[in-house]
Design a protein around this motif. Structure first.
Motif, PDB file in Angstrom:
ATOM      1  N   PHE A  94       0.823  -1.196   0.000  1.00  0.00           N
ATOM      2  CA  PHE A  94       0.000   0.000   0.000  1.00  0.00           C
ATOM      3  C   PHE A  94       0.865   1.258   0.000  1.00  0.00           C
ATOM      4  O   PHE A  94       0.536   2.252  -0.648  1.00  0.00           O
ATOM      5  CB  PHE A  94      -0.958   0.022   1.192  1.00  0.00           C
ATOM      6  N   PHE A  95       1.978   1.231   0.714  1.00  0.00           N
ATOM      7  CA  PHE A  95       2.899   2.361   0.726  1.00  0.00           C
ATOM      8  C   PHE A  95       3.384   2.657  -0.693  1.00  0.00           C
ATOM      9  O   PHE A  95       3.366   3.809  -1.141  1.00  0.00           O
ATOM     10  CB  PHE A  95       4.088   2.074   1.655  1.00  0.00           C
ATOM     11  N   SER A  96       3.802   1.616  -1.409  1.00  0.00           N
ATOM     12  CA  SER A  96       4.272   1.782  -2.786  1.00  0.00           C
ATOM     13  C   SER A  96       3.187   2.383  -3.665  1.00  0.00           C
ATOM     14  O   SER A  96       3.441   3.298  -4.449  1.00  0.00           O
ATOM     15  CB  SER A  96       4.692   0.436  -3.377  1.00  0.00           C
ATOM     16  N   LEU A  97       1.982   1.878  -3.541  1.00  0.00           N
ATOM     17  CA  LEU A  97       0.867   2.372  -4.335  1.00  0.00           C
ATOM     18  C   LEU A  97       0.576   3.838  -4.006  1.00  0.00           C
ATOM     19  O   LEU A  97       0.327   4.647  -4.892  1.00  0.00           O
ATOM     20  CB  LEU A  97      -0.369   1.503  -4.094  1.00  0.00           C
ATOM     21  N   ARG A  98       0.636   4.190  -2.738  1.00  0.00           N
ATOM     22  CA  ARG A  98       0.389   5.581  -2.328  1.00  0.00           C
ATOM     23  C   ARG A  98       1.434   6.521  -2.914  1.00  0.00           C
ATOM     24  O   ARG A  98       1.108   7.605  -3.410  1.00  0.00           O
ATOM     25  CB  ARG A  98       0.367   5.677  -0.804  1.00  0.00           C
ATOM     26  N   VAL A  99       2.702   6.097  -2.887  1.00  0.00           N
ATOM     27  CA  VAL A  99       3.769   6.919  -3.455  1.00  0.00           C
ATOM     28  C   VAL A  99       3.545   7.079  -4.957  1.00  0.00           C
ATOM     29  O   VAL A  99       3.615   8.193  -5.492  1.00  0.00           O
ATOM     30  CB  VAL A  99       5.164   6.312  -3.164  1.00  0.00           C
ATOM     31  N   LEU A 100       3.241   5.985  -5.648  1.00  0.00           N
ATOM     32  CA  LEU A 100       3.013   6.063  -7.092  1.00  0.00           C
ATOM     33  C   LEU A 100       1.820   6.939  -7.436  1.00  0.00           C
ATOM     34  O   LEU A 100       1.888   7.761  -8.361  1.00  0.00           O
ATOM     35  CB  LEU A 100       2.811   4.650  -7.668  1.00  0.00           C
ATOM     36  N   ARG A 101       0.732   6.789  -6.715  1.00  0.00           N
ATOM     37  CA  ARG A 101      -0.463   7.606  -6.984  1.00  0.00           C
ATOM     38  C   ARG A 101      -0.179   9.089  -6.766  1.00  0.00           C
ATOM     39  O   ARG A 101      -0.612   9.935  -7.540  1.00  0.00           O
ATOM     40  CB  ARG A 101      -1.629   7.144  -6.118  1.00  0.00           C
ATOM     41  N   THR A 102       0.545   9.393  -5.713  1.00  0.00           N
ATOM     42  CA  THR A 102       0.876  10.788  -5.440  1.00  0.00           C
ATOM     43  C   THR A 102       1.775  11.352  -6.529  1.00  0.00           C
ATOM     44  O   THR A 102       1.573  12.481  -6.992  1.00  0.00           O
ATOM     45  CB  THR A 102       1.529  10.931  -4.052  1.00  0.00           C
ATOM     46  N   MET A 103       2.748  10.569  -6.962  1.00  0.00           N
ATOM     47  CA  MET A 103       3.632  11.033  -8.030  1.00  0.00           C
ATOM     48  C   MET A 103       2.849  11.271  -9.318  1.00  0.00           C
ATOM     49  O   MET A 103       3.085  12.264 -10.016  1.00  0.00           O
ATOM     50  CB  MET A 103       4.773  10.034  -8.242  1.00  0.00           C
ATOM     51  N   VAL A 104       1.920  10.400  -9.637  1.00  0.00           N
ATOM     52  CA  VAL A 104       1.095  10.574 -10.841  1.00  0.00           C
ATOM     53  C   VAL A 104       0.244  11.839 -10.718  1.00  0.00           C
ATOM     54  O   VAL A 104       0.142  12.621 -11.668  1.00  0.00           O
ATOM     55  CB  VAL A 104       0.222   9.325 -11.105  1.00  0.00           C
TER      56      VAL A 104
END
Length: 116
Positions: A94-104
């Motif tokens: 979930f941490f990885s997904l949150r970082v990716l979503r924020t970057m997008v």
């Protein structure tokens, strides 16, 4: 975002510069309290509040900071080293997904900013 780190939280007063464009980046930060403004070429592009994060790009690509981060209010930040970041990515999907979503979201916002 709740992350326990070995690092001690750091505090900044309103107007304090956390880092500048081009500075080397060996930490990302999670906002525990307050708000941080992010500037590119002295243009405000985002305000990051409690549980938000910033500074992740420098950990990912080992390049200089792409923005200036300045405390808007009194802030308390939890720094995350590259080693801690990699651990979180490996152990917490979930941490990885949150970082990716924020970057997008940030890329899309910049895209809207530069397109007329």
């Amino acid at each position: 975002m709740t992350v326990q780190t070995e690092s001690t939280n750091v505090q900044f007063k309103p107007g304090d510069i956390i880092f500048k464009e081009g500075d080397p980046g060996n930490l990302m930060y999670i906002v525990k309290k307050g708000e941080v403004e992010l500037y590119i070429s002295n243009q405000l592009v985002e305000t990051v509040g409690k549980d938000g994060f910033f500074g992740e790009m420098a950990l990912i690509d080992s390049q200089g900071r792409s923005a200036k981060a300045m405390a808007k209010t009194e802030v308390e930040l939890s720094p995350l080293t590259e080693k801690q970041f990699i651990f979180m990515v490996q152990q917490t999907p979930f941490f990885s997904l949150r970082v990716l979503r924020t970057m997008v979201q940030r890329i899309r916002a910049m895209d809207r900013f530069i397109k007329p």
